[in-house]
Design a protein around this motif. Structure first.
Motif, PDB file in Angstrom:
ATOM      1  N   ALA B 138      51.202  49.141  30.969  1.00 42.30           N
ATOM      2  CA  ALA B 138      51.197  47.698  31.247  1.00 42.30           C
ATOM      3  C   ALA B 138      50.572  46.880  30.126  1.00 42.30           C
ATOM      4  CB  ALA B 138      50.530  47.390  32.595  1.00 42.30           C
ATOM      5  N   VAL B 139      50.709  47.355  28.892  1.00 45.79           N
ATOM      6  CA  VAL B 139      50.387  46.534  27.715  1.00 45.79           C
ATOM      7  C   VAL B 139      51.443  46.867  26.661  1.00 45.79           C
ATOM      8  CG1 VAL B 139      47.887  46.385  28.038  1.00 45.79           C
ATOM      9  CG2 VAL B 139      48.838  48.288  26.752  1.00 45.79           C
ATOM     10  N   PRO B 140      51.721  45.938  25.741  1.00 45.13           N
ATOM     11  CA  PRO B 140      52.688  46.252  24.680  1.00 45.13           C
ATOM     12  C   PRO B 140      52.149  47.413  23.829  1.00 45.13           C
ATOM     13  CG  PRO B 140      52.240  43.893  24.774  1.00 45.13           C
ATOM     14  CD  PRO B 140      51.214  44.564  25.627  1.00 45.13           C
ATOM     15  N   ALA B 141      52.722  48.598  24.008  1.00 44.73           N
ATOM     16  CA  ALA B 141      52.068  49.808  23.506  1.00 44.73           C
ATOM     17  C   ALA B 141      52.071  49.930  21.981  1.00 44.73           C
ATOM     18  CB  ALA B 141      52.710  51.043  24.121  1.00 44.73           C
ATOM     19  N   PHE B 142      53.158  49.543  21.341  1.00 43.54           N
ATOM     20  CA  PHE B 142      53.144  49.695  19.877  1.00 43.54           C
ATOM     21  C   PHE B 142      52.340  48.571  19.237  1.00 43.54           C
ATOM     22  CE2 PHE B 142      55.057  49.183  15.577  1.00 43.54           C
ATOM     23  CZ  PHE B 142      54.599  50.382  15.056  1.00 43.54           C
ATOM     24  N   GLU B 143      52.384  47.377  19.834  1.00 41.46           N
ATOM     25  CA  GLU B 143      51.653  46.245  19.253  1.00 41.46           C
ATOM     26  C   GLU B 143      50.170  46.545  19.100  1.00 41.46           C
ATOM     27  OE1 GLU B 143      53.165  43.427  17.902  1.00 41.46           O
ATOM     28  OE2 GLU B 143      54.637  44.999  18.241  1.00 41.46           O
ATOM     29  N   PHE B 144      49.627  47.375  20.008  1.00 38.97           N
ATOM     30  CA  PHE B 144      48.191  47.637  19.925  1.00 38.97           C
ATOM     31  C   PHE B 144      47.828  48.668  18.868  1.00 38.97           C
ATOM     32  CE2 PHE B 144      47.600  45.345  23.915  1.00 38.97           C
ATOM     33  CZ  PHE B 144      46.457  44.654  23.575  1.00 38.97           C
ATOM     34  N   ILE B 145      48.809  49.424  18.358  1.00 41.34           N
ATOM     35  CA  ILE B 145      48.454  50.420  17.351  1.00 41.34           C
ATOM     36  C   ILE B 145      49.199  50.181  16.040  1.00 41.34           C
ATOM     37  CG2 ILE B 145      48.000  52.170  19.109  1.00 41.34           C
ATOM     38  CD1 ILE B 145      50.645  53.491  18.116  1.00 41.34           C
ATOM     39  N   SER B 146      50.065  49.177  16.020  1.00 43.18           N
ATOM     40  CA  SER B 146      50.951  49.002  14.871  1.00 43.18           C
ATOM     41  C   SER B 146      50.193  48.802  13.558  1.00 43.18           C
ATOM     42  CB  SER B 146      51.860  47.797  15.104  1.00 43.18           C
ATOM     43  OG  SER B 146      52.422  47.400  13.886  1.00 43.18           O
ATOM     44  N   PRO B 147      50.351  49.724  12.615  1.00 40.05           N
ATOM     45  CA  PRO B 147      49.717  49.533  11.321  1.00 40.05           C
ATOM     46  C   PRO B 147      50.353  48.386  10.534  1.00 40.05           C
ATOM     47  CG  PRO B 147      50.967  51.588  11.367  1.00 40.05           C
ATOM     48  CD  PRO B 147      51.074  50.983  12.725  1.00 40.05           C
ATOM     49  N   ILE B 148      51.603  48.059  10.863  1.00 34.79           N
ATOM     50  CA  ILE B 148      52.257  46.926  10.187  1.00 34.79           C
ATOM     51  C   ILE B 148      51.515  45.651  10.545  1.00 34.79           C
ATOM     52  CG2 ILE B 148      54.452  45.760   9.784  1.00 34.79           C
ATOM     53  CD1 ILE B 148      55.754  48.145  11.310  1.00 34.79           C
ATOM     54  N   SER B 149      51.297  45.447  11.866  1.00 34.98           N
ATOM     55  CA  SER B 149      50.577  44.249  12.294  1.00 34.98           C
ATOM     56  C   SER B 149      49.152  44.257  11.756  1.00 34.98           C
ATOM     57  CB  SER B 149      50.534  44.153  13.813  1.00 34.98           C
ATOM     58  OG  SER B 149      51.794  44.386  14.356  1.00 34.98           O
ATOM     59  N   MET B 150      48.529  45.459  11.753  1.00 40.07           N
ATOM     60  CA  MET B 150      47.153  45.540  11.250  1.00 40.07           C
ATOM     61  C   MET B 150      47.083  45.043   9.812  1.00 40.07           C
ATOM     62  SD  MET B 150      45.303  49.053  12.250  1.00 40.07           S
ATOM     63  CE  MET B 150      45.942  49.757  13.728  1.00 40.07           C
ATOM     64  N   LEU B 151      48.047  45.501   9.014  1.00 48.67           N
ATOM     65  CA  LEU B 151      48.078  45.096   7.607  1.00 48.67           C
ATOM     66  C   LEU B 151      48.387  43.612   7.500  1.00 48.67           C
ATOM     67  CD1 LEU B 151      48.212  45.624   4.548  1.00 48.67           C
ATOM     68  CD2 LEU B 151      50.590  46.292   4.837  1.00 48.67           C
ATOM     69  N   HIS B 152      49.402  43.186   8.249  1.00 49.45           N
ATOM     70  CA  HIS B 152      49.846  41.806   8.129  1.00 49.45           C
ATOM     71  C   HIS B 152      48.763  40.831   8.606  1.00 49.45           C
ATOM     72  CE1 HIS B 152      52.587  38.530   7.807  1.00 49.45           C
ATOM     73  NE2 HIS B 152      52.329  38.183   9.044  1.00 49.45           N
ATOM     74  N   ARG B 153      48.228  41.091   9.816  1.00 47.89           N
ATOM     75  CA  ARG B 153      47.130  40.249  10.312  1.00 47.89           C
ATOM     76  C   ARG B 153      45.944  40.328   9.383  1.00 47.89           C
ATOM     77  NH1 ARG B 153      48.012  42.382  15.583  1.00 47.89           N
ATOM     78  NH2 ARG B 153      46.429  43.920  15.122  1.00 47.89           N
ATOM     79  N   GLY B 154      45.720  41.560   8.878  1.00 50.51           N
ATOM     80  CA  GLY B 154      44.588  41.773   7.990  1.00 50.51           C
ATOM     81  C   GLY B 154      44.628  40.870   6.770  1.00 50.51           C
ATOM     82  N   ILE B 155      45.832  40.707   6.199  1.00 52.96           N
ATOM     83  CA  ILE B 155      45.945  39.870   5.001  1.00 52.96           C
ATOM     84  C   ILE B 155      45.642  38.418   5.353  1.00 52.96           C
ATOM     85  CG2 ILE B 155      47.560  39.000   3.271  1.00 52.96           C
ATOM     86  CD1 ILE B 155      48.962  41.769   3.491  1.00 52.96           C
ATOM     87  N   ILE B 156      46.060  37.985   6.547  1.00 47.58           N
ATOM     88  CA  ILE B 156      45.877  36.577   6.917  1.00 47.58           C
ATOM     89  C   ILE B 156      44.482  36.313   7.483  1.00 47.58           C
ATOM     90  CG2 ILE B 156      46.816  34.676   8.277  1.00 47.58           C
ATOM     91  CD1 ILE B 156      49.417  36.329   8.472  1.00 47.58           C
ATOM     92  N   PHE B 157      44.019  37.200   8.389  1.00 48.06           N
ATOM     93  CA  PHE B 157      42.782  36.898   9.123  1.00 48.06           C
ATOM     94  C   PHE B 157      41.606  37.807   8.744  1.00 48.06           C
ATOM     95  CE2 PHE B 157      46.275  35.614  11.946  1.00 48.06           C
ATOM     96  CZ  PHE B 157      45.944  34.300  12.159  1.00 48.06           C
ATOM     97  N   GLY B 158      41.778  38.698   7.768  1.00 52.21           N
ATOM     98  CA  GLY B 158      40.694  39.633   7.436  1.00 52.21           C
ATOM     99  C   GLY B 158      41.021  41.000   8.000  1.00 52.21           C
ATOM    100  N   ILE B 159      40.864  42.042   7.177  1.00 51.91           N
ATOM    101  CA  ILE B 159      41.461  43.321   7.532  1.00 51.91           C
ATOM    102  C   ILE B 159      40.520  44.277   8.256  1.00 51.91           C
ATOM    103  CG2 ILE B 159      41.017  44.454   5.308  1.00 51.91           C
ATOM    104  CD1 ILE B 159      44.024  45.507   5.670  1.00 51.91           C
ATOM    105  N   GLY B 160      39.204  44.110   8.112  1.00 53.46           N
ATOM    106  CA  GLY B 160      38.278  45.043   8.767  1.00 53.46           C
ATOM    107  C   GLY B 160      38.532  46.470   8.306  1.00 53.46           C
ATOM    108  N   LEU B 161      38.505  47.394   9.266  1.00 51.65           N
ATOM    109  CA  LEU B 161      38.761  48.790   8.900  1.00 51.65           C
ATOM    110  C   LEU B 161      40.266  49.098   8.855  1.00 51.65           C
ATOM    111  CD1 LEU B 161      35.998  50.651  10.921  1.00 51.65           C
ATOM    112  CD2 LEU B 161      36.042  50.103   8.491  1.00 51.65           C
ATOM    113  N   GLY B 162      41.082  48.039   9.032  1.00 55.93           N
ATOM    114  CA  GLY B 162      42.526  48.249   9.045  1.00 55.93           C
ATOM    115  C   GLY B 162      43.059  48.882   7.769  1.00 55.93           C
ATOM    116  N   TRP B 163      42.333  48.693   6.673  1.00 53.61           N
ATOM    117  CA  TRP B 163      42.802  49.260   5.403  1.00 53.61           C
ATOM    118  C   TRP B 163      42.922  50.776   5.502  1.00 53.61           C
ATOM    119  CZ3 TRP B 163      39.635  52.873   3.343  1.00 53.61           C
ATOM    120  CH2 TRP B 163      38.292  52.831   3.705  1.00 53.61           C
ATOM    121  N   ALA B 164      42.097  51.386   6.379  1.00 55.86           N
ATOM    122  CA  ALA B 164      42.135  52.839   6.504  1.00 55.86           C
ATOM    123  C   ALA B 164      43.499  53.293   7.026  1.00 55.86           C
ATOM    124  CB  ALA B 164      41.025  53.320   7.422  1.00 55.86           C
TER     125      ALA B 164
END
Ligand code: SF4
Ligand code: SF4
Ligand code: SF4
Ligand code: SF4
Lengths: 264, 273
Positions: B138-164
């Motif tokens: 009952a949650v969007p399953a790929f959206e919560f783990i997507s490395p694409i979104s992590m990278l993309h959001r990371g570039i716009i809003f700050g990446i945190g540990l997403g670079w890993a």
């Protein structure tokens, strides 16, 4: 020794079984991980957010609310923040919500994860309806409870005098001073966190928690008999009477029954 | 002619899109706000990731009209130009995996690993699983783990540990599996492969010009779609082609070019039903 020949049919079934097994393995790992990244009941959401469960479904993690907030209150959770990944949250001790009267963060939400009807009354936006969380006082570490004068949180509260009130009582230790203790009224507190930001102690002695975490729930057993409105709750009771062996007898009988108690 | 014409154009497009998002966040430019999950173009037009919206639908969320319209616009666009145009022209992960692939060729890892040990159909399983899991959890399953979104959001809003996460994909593609992420696992790539199945922009192979140098197959991130090279003249019809035009630009013999899908003629020949 002759090598066993695997027929095409058999190979097909074996391949299917293998793919299915791998997919199950993947699904289990994946769901465990999603559980991990979506679990943090201590997350404070922007104003008008849906209940956490629905919020997690509905927020598409676009950051529109983050960009709309003029105070940089909101951020999208990054890996390492220990919050559901990509969702907006705020940390009041760093930057609280300043409760903008025009609530810029809410109408921009494209998914209605921030539901504008939750902060609208008579077609007008009303930020005082927001329920981001509720402030809780740690009375052991709040210096006002020690008898030292401080009303930082009270003064900082945008709903001053309603969300936080000051309770006066006599300081028996000195005999001539008064305690002026801050008390939070959870009905009007919005959870903006301005009090937490303002608190003078090292680590804030008043802090905001999500409402589901901070508030208790009475259930149907206790009713304020002096309050007509509260008696209404009785109309929708869900609790049932528990029937056990002992409730077959009258209360007096079971109380007087000493059997087995005085035997030795 | 410059050899890397399309490659340069793609990088310019990818980076400009990123730049517009970043500018929206930092200076409040109103050209493209939000991120690849959902954006607003010129303060009016909603654009949403149809795959994300599909997952939300499976998770049981109420779909607001804004993101529904946005997803429809994006869906129609990629259905016409080829779904994986997203992959080669928009997705930021493409820059990372292309770099892996480039280093792979330079360092000669491709020579020692000739056979691909993994199947490219894994991504369709991942796609199916993501929808199933969205429903169960009952949650969007790929959206919560997507490395694409992590990278993309990371570039716009700050990446945190997403670079890993991004580094893991980079190393995976470099040392473990050629085109491992984009070519085998990414469910978004799988989704857009399906969306672009009947799209109009196609690479076309002209067998009479081909000299069998195989440079195209060497650079193609989805080399299985070029099965016809040197064998017959036809259009690349697989939705897995990313329309990145690398094959077009490395071919010295002009045997590969963009073309518009000839629907009517193919219908006559019975190639599509
Ligand atoms: S009400 Fe204002 S300060 Fe609070 S989160 Fe929204 S935009 Fe930011
Ligand atoms: S604007 Fe809405 S959908 Fe976008 S991040 Fe904020 S809450 Fe989520
Ligand atoms: S969080 Fe604190 S400052 Fe904000 S409304 Fe509640 S009591 Fe007042
Ligand atoms: S396959 Fe996935 S990660 Fe790769 S470019 Fe396409 S969308 Fe991006």
């Amino acid at each position: 020794m002759k090598k066993e020949v695997v027929s095409d049919r058999r190979r097909f079934f074996l391949n299917m079984a293998r793919a299915f097994g791998l997919a199950t393995l993947g699904a289990l790992t994946w769901s465990a991980y999603v559980d991990e990244v979506t679990a943090s009941e201590l997350t404070l959401r922007p104003p008008a957010a849906l209940d956490e469960e629905d919020f997690l479904k509905t927020c598409i993690k676009c950051g529109m609310c983050v960009e709309a907030c003029p105070f940089d209150t909101l951020s999208l959770a990054k890996p390492g923040d220990n919050k559901p990944l990509g969702t907006p949250y705020f940390t009041p001790r760093d930057i609280p919500c300043y409760m903008c009267p025009d609530i810029p963060c809410v109408p921009v939400c494209p998914t209605n994860a921030l539901d504008i009807t939750k902060v609208t009354k008579n077609n007008k936006l009303d930020i005082n309806m927001a329920q981001m969380g509720v402030a809780v006082v740690d009375s052991k570490n709040c210096i006002a409870f020690w008898g030292i004068q401080c009303d930082a949180c009270y003064r900082a509260c945008p709903i001053l005098g309603d969300a936080i009130t000051i309770e006066y009582s006599k300081n028996e230790r000195t005999g001539k001073h008064a305690f002026m203790k801050p008390v939070v009224n959870s009905d009007s507190c919005t959870g903006c966190g301005l009090c937490e930001k303002a608190c003078v102690t090292d680590k804030a002695a008043i802090f905001v928690l999500p409402r589901e975490v901070a508030l208790g729930k009475v259930g149907d057993y206790y009713i304020k008999g002096w309050d007509k409105a509260d008696e209404k709750r009785l109309e929708k009771v869900t609790s049932e009477t528990t029937k056990t062996e002992i409730s077959n007898r009258k209360a007096v009988d079971s109380l007087n029954d000493m059997e087995g108690l005085l035997n030795d | 002619m410059i050899k890397n014409k399309y490659l340069i154009q793609r990088r310019v497009v990818q980076i400009s899109i990123l730049f517009l998002y970043v500018a929206a966040n930092i200076w409040g430019w109103k050209v493209l706000t939000g991120n690849l999950s959902t954006s607003v173009f010129l303060e009016k037009i909603p654009l949403s990731d149809p795959y994300a919206v599909l997952q939300m639908f499976f998770s049981g969320a109420l779909i607001a009209s804004d993101i529904f319209i946005g997803a429809l616009i994006i869906f129609i666009f990629y259905a016409l130009v080829g779904g994986r145009v997203f992959c080669s022209w928009v997705c930021p992960m493409n820059i990372v995996t292309d770099l892996s692939n480039f280093l792979r060729r330079r360092l000669g890892f491709n020579q020692i690993q000739k056979r691909q040990p993994a199947s490219r159909t894994i991504r369709y399983w991942v796609l199916g699983l993501s929808l199933l899991l969205s429903f169960i959890l009952a949650v969007p399953a790929f959206e919560f783990i997507s490395p694409i979104s992590m990278l993309h959001r990371g570039i716009i809003f700050g990446i945190g540990l997403g670079w890993a996460a991004v580094l893991i994909i980079f190393l995976f593609d470099l040392f473990v599996l050629k085109n491992g992420w984009c070519g085998h696992i990414c469910p978004l790539g799988a989704f857009y492969s399906l969306v672009g199945k009947y799209s109009l922009v196609r690479v076309e192979h002209n067998e009479s010009k081909c000299t069998l140098c195989m440079k195209c197959k060497e650079v193609c991130p989805e080399s299985q779609v070029l099965f016809m090279v040197g064998k017959s003249s036809e259009q690349v019809l697989s939705g897995e082609c990313t329309n990145c035009a690398r094959c077009v630009e490395v071919c010295d013999d002009d045997a590969l070019n963009f073309s518009i899908r000839n629907l009517i003629e193919q219908k006559k020949q019975g190639e599509i039903k």
